[in-house]
Design a protein around this motif. Structure first.
Motif, mmCIF file in Angstrom:
data_model
loop_
_atom_site.group_PDB
_atom_site.id
_atom_site.type_symbol
_atom_site.label_atom_id
_atom_site.label_comp_id
_atom_site.label_asym_id
_atom_site.label_seq_id
_atom_site.Cartn_x
_atom_site.Cartn_y
_atom_site.Cartn_z
ATOM 1 N N ASP A 6 0.828 -1.214 0.000
ATOM 2 C CA ASP A 6 0.000 0.000 0.000
ATOM 3 C C ASP A 6 0.854 1.253 0.000
ATOM 4 O O ASP A 6 0.598 2.185 -0.736
ATOM 5 N N HIS A 7 1.839 1.291 0.883
ATOM 6 C CA HIS A 7 2.752 2.431 0.860
ATOM 7 C C HIS A 7 4.081 2.112 1.518
ATOM 8 O O HIS A 7 4.210 1.143 2.264
ATOM 9 N N ILE A 8 5.033 2.946 1.176
ATOM 10 C CA ILE A 8 6.355 2.921 1.804
ATOM 11 C C ILE A 8 6.512 4.278 2.467
ATOM 12 O O ILE A 8 6.339 5.319 1.810
ATOM 13 N N ILE A 55 4.067 6.567 -1.939
ATOM 14 C CA ILE A 55 5.166 6.940 -1.063
ATOM 15 C C ILE A 55 4.576 7.911 -0.060
ATOM 16 O O ILE A 55 3.847 8.844 -0.432
ATOM 17 N N GLU A 56 4.801 7.651 1.221
ATOM 18 C CA GLU A 56 4.218 8.439 2.305
ATOM 19 C C GLU A 56 5.370 9.138 3.027
ATOM 20 O O GLU A 56 6.258 8.484 3.548
ATOM 21 N N LEU A 57 5.331 10.463 3.024
ATOM 22 C CA LEU A 57 6.355 11.232 3.739
ATOM 23 C C LEU A 57 5.762 11.678 5.069
ATOM 24 O O LEU A 57 4.642 12.183 5.116
ATOM 25 N N HIS A 79 10.815 4.524 7.303
ATOM 26 C CA HIS A 79 10.144 4.358 8.593
ATOM 27 C C HIS A 79 9.337 3.069 8.656
ATOM 28 O O HIS A 79 9.416 2.328 9.610
ATOM 29 N N HIS A 80 8.529 2.795 7.627
ATOM 30 C CA HIS A 80 7.818 1.516 7.600
ATOM 31 C C HIS A 80 7.323 1.177 6.203
ATOM 32 O O HIS A 80 7.278 2.034 5.327
ATOM 33 N N ILE A 81 6.957 -0.103 6.040
ATOM 34 C CA ILE A 81 6.350 -0.595 4.804
ATOM 35 C C ILE A 81 4.954 -1.072 5.161
ATOM 36 O O ILE A 81 4.782 -1.779 6.165
ATOM 37 N N ALA A 82 3.960 -0.679 4.370
ATOM 38 C CA ALA A 82 2.581 -1.059 4.658
ATOM 39 C C ALA A 82 2.072 -2.037 3.609
ATOM 40 O O ALA A 82 2.138 -1.778 2.409
ATOM 41 N N LEU A 83 1.565 -3.169 4.099
ATOM 42 C CA LEU A 83 1.043 -4.223 3.236
ATOM 43 C C LEU A 83 -0.468 -4.269 3.370
ATOM 44 O O LEU A 83 -1.002 -4.295 4.486
ATOM 45 N N VAL A 128 6.801 -3.068 9.943
ATOM 46 C CA VAL A 128 5.830 -3.481 8.923
ATOM 47 C C VAL A 128 4.423 -3.208 9.438
ATOM 48 O O VAL A 128 4.093 -3.513 10.580
ATOM 49 N N GLU A 129 3.616 -2.622 8.584
ATOM 50 C CA GLU A 129 2.233 -2.283 8.899
ATOM 51 C C GLU A 129 1.323 -3.136 8.020
ATOM 52 O O GLU A 129 1.588 -3.281 6.834
ATOM 53 N N PHE A 130 0.282 -3.708 8.613
ATOM 54 C CA PHE A 130 -0.800 -4.295 7.830
ATOM 55 C C PHE A 130 -1.912 -3.254 7.793
ATOM 56 O O PHE A 130 -2.187 -2.594 8.799
HETATM 57 ZN ZN ZN Z 1 1.707 3.744 7.131
#
Ligand code: ZN
Length: 136
Positions: A6-8, A55-57, A79-83, A128-130
């Motif tokens: 979903d986002h990095i 991409i999330e800043l 900071h994190h990767i969102a799946l 890691v974020e779900f």
């Molecule tokens: Zn996030």
């Protein structure tokens, strides 16, 4: 099932400055960009849509939130990767069975989504974020 990145998310000191550089690098148009404040997380967020992902800043609001602390400790960077999943509860259950434990209960994140974070100790120090989007 995990269906998509979903986002990095990248922690930054100065949102406008970082956004300008990423916008230029990607060649993003205004339509691809969304800026949002999430006071509960003490962050200001810029999303740049790139295909199915973003991409999330993340810029801290004040000095008390988790992004402020992250920047203090580690400086700018990943900071994190969102799946993304369509069934957050089932994916949490699947991960827990494999002894990969969430570090919090599911909560509401930016854009009205349900999110949960896993312990970065289990995933090469990357948080890691779900994420499950709420259908309205
Ligand atoms: Zn996030």
């Amino acid at each position: 099932m995990i269906s998509n990145i979903d986002h990095i998310a990248i922690a930054v000191h100065d949102l406008e400055n970082a956004l300008e550089r990423f916008r230029t690098l990607i060649g993003a148009t205004d339509e691809q960009i969304l800026i949002e404040e999430v006071p509960s997380e003490k962050v200001r967020v810029a999303f740049i849509q790139v295909g199915n992902s973003k991409i999330e800043l993340l810029e801290p609001l004040g000095t008390a939130g988790p992004i402020s602390k992250f920047l203090e400790k580690r400086g700018e960077g990943l900071h994190h990767i969102a799946l993304e999943t369509e069934n957050l509860e089932a994916e949490i259950e699947r991960a827990v069975k494999e002894n990969l434990l969430p570090i919090s209960n599911p909560s509401e994140g930016a854009g009205g989504k349900k999110v949960v974070f896993f312990n970065p100790k289990d995933t090469s120090k990357v948080l890691v974020e779900f994420i499950q989007k709420i259908q309205d």
